[in-house]
Design a protein around this motif. Structure first.
Motif, short mmCIF file in Angstrom:
data_model
loop_
_atom_site.label_atom_id
_atom_site.label_comp_id
_atom_site.label_asym_id
_atom_site.label_seq_id
_atom_site.Cartn_x
_atom_site.Cartn_y
_atom_site.Cartn_z
N PRO A 141 0.82 -1.22 0.00
CA PRO A 141 0.00 0.00 0.00
C PRO A 141 0.85 1.27 0.00
O PRO A 141 1.88 1.33 0.67
CB PRO A 141 -0.81 -0.11 1.30
CG PRO A 141 -0.20 -1.20 2.09
CD PRO A 141 0.77 -1.96 1.26
N GLN A 176 -11.80 -3.46 -4.10
CA GLN A 176 -10.46 -3.18 -3.61
C GLN A 176 -10.16 -4.15 -2.47
O GLN A 176 -11.03 -4.42 -1.64
CB GLN A 176 -10.40 -1.73 -3.09
CG GLN A 176 -9.02 -1.28 -2.72
CD GLN A 176 -8.97 0.19 -2.32
OE1 GLN A 176 -10.00 0.78 -1.98
NE2 GLN A 176 -7.80 0.77 -2.35
N GLY A 226 -8.71 -5.12 1.14
CA GLY A 226 -8.41 -4.47 2.42
C GLY A 226 -7.70 -5.46 3.32
O GLY A 226 -8.13 -6.61 3.45
N CYS A 279 -5.98 -6.02 7.17
CA CYS A 279 -6.17 -5.46 8.49
C CYS A 279 -5.48 -6.36 9.52
O CYS A 279 -5.60 -7.58 9.46
CB CYS A 279 -7.68 -5.44 8.75
SG CYS A 279 -8.25 -4.04 9.67
N ASP A 301 -5.06 -0.78 9.44
CA ASP A 301 -5.87 -1.00 8.25
C ASP A 301 -5.12 -0.51 7.01
O ASP A 301 -4.61 0.61 7.00
CB ASP A 301 -7.14 -0.17 8.46
CG ASP A 301 -8.29 -0.56 7.60
OD1 ASP A 301 -8.34 -1.71 7.14
OD2 ASP A 301 -9.19 0.29 7.43
N TRP A 307 -5.16 -0.30 2.58
CA TRP A 307 -5.98 -0.36 1.36
C TRP A 307 -5.08 -0.16 0.15
O TRP A 307 -4.92 0.96 -0.34
CB TRP A 307 -7.07 0.71 1.41
CG TRP A 307 -8.03 0.46 2.52
CD1 TRP A 307 -7.99 1.01 3.77
CD2 TRP A 307 -9.15 -0.44 2.51
NE1 TRP A 307 -9.02 0.51 4.53
CE2 TRP A 307 -9.74 -0.38 3.78
CE3 TRP A 307 -9.68 -1.30 1.54
CZ2 TRP A 307 -10.86 -1.15 4.11
CZ3 TRP A 307 -10.80 -2.05 1.87
CH2 TRP A 307 -11.37 -1.97 3.15
N ASP A 322 -3.79 0.10 -3.62
CA ASP A 322 -4.35 0.45 -4.93
C ASP A 322 -3.56 -0.23 -6.04
O ASP A 322 -2.39 -0.55 -5.87
CB ASP A 322 -4.25 1.97 -5.16
CG ASP A 322 -5.36 2.71 -4.45
OD1 ASP A 322 -6.53 2.33 -4.62
OD2 ASP A 322 -5.04 3.67 -3.72
#
Lengths: 126, 126
Positions: A110, B88, B90, B92, B107, B109, B111
Motif C-alpha cells: 500500500p 479493492q 483491504g 487489516c 488497516d 488499502w 491500490d
C-alpha cells in the motif's frame, strides 16, 4: 511441521540476509506468487527465487512488524526500507503445504494517499 | 475467550450487515484504529463506530477472503465492493485484549499500480 509463523519468519530473515539457499528451502517446487495490485504472477520455486534476486536489486532492508500464523496459513506485516531510506509497509498472506513448504504467496504494497475530506472530521492525524 | 479468527469474522460480518450494536460489542472501550497510508487515527469505541457509520456511507459490501488468528492477534484480507461496483482489497491487523475485545486495528488499502518494467520479464500477468 514447524509452526506457520516460524516458517514465515525464516522466509523474511532469509530474504533480508540475501540467503537465497535458505529462502529456496522454504518454498514448495510449485509455489505461486501473486501481486494483485499489478496482477503479476510467478510460478515455481526457481522462477520465484530469480524474481527476488533480479527483480529487487539494491540495498533494501526489511523489518518484521507482525507475523500471525494458524495451521497452514500465515500473514505478515513488514516495513521495507529502500536504499534511498524511504519505507513502505508490505502485507503478505501465505499458504503452506502439509510438509510446511510455502506454496502460495499473495503480496500487497500500500502507498500513502490523501485523507478523504468526507471523513476528516472523524479522525486525528499522526 | 473465543478464537481471534472468530472474533474478526464476527467483526466483518457485523460491518457488512451494518449491525453496529454487534460491531460495538466486539470493541474494547479504548480501541485504537490507525490507517498508516493517510496517518489517520481514531481512539475509543464510540468514536470508532461513528467513524464507520458516518465515514463510509453508501451501499458498499465486503467479502472475507482470509482470516488468520493466533493467540491475541489476527490478520484479515477482505474484498471491498463500492456502490459503483469497483472492488479493492483491504488488509487489516488486529490485537485483542485478554477478554477477547478488539483493542487495536491497523488497516491497509492497496491500490493498483503499474508493473515496473525492470521486473516485467520475470513475471506473467493475470
Amino acid at each position: 511441521m514447524r509452526a506457520a509463523a516460524e516458517i514465515v519468519k525464516a522466509y523474511w530473515y532469509a530474504a533480508d540476509d540475501r540467503d537465497w539457499n535458505a529462502f529456496a528451502e522454504l518454498l514448495a517446487d510449485d509455489v505461486v506468487y501473486e501481486g494483485p495490485q499489478t496482477r503479476e504472477r510467478v510460478r515455481g520455486a526457481g522462477n520465484y527465487v530469480r524474481f527476488n534476486v533480479e527483480g529487487f536489486p539494491g540495498d533494501w532492508h526489511l523489518r518484521v512488524v507482525r507475523i500471525v500464523g494458524e495451521d497452514r496459513h500465515a500473514a505478515s506485516w513488514i516495513d521495507f526500507t529502500n536504499a534511498d531510506g524511504t519505507t513502505q509497509p508490505g502485507l503478505c498472506f501465505f499458504e503452506l503445504k502439509d510438509e510446511g513448504k510455502i506454496v502460495r504467496i499473495t503480496d500487497f504494497w500500500p502507498d500513502p494517499y490523501e485523507l478523504p475530506t468526507k471523513r476528516a472530521h472523524l479522525v486525528e492525524r499522526y
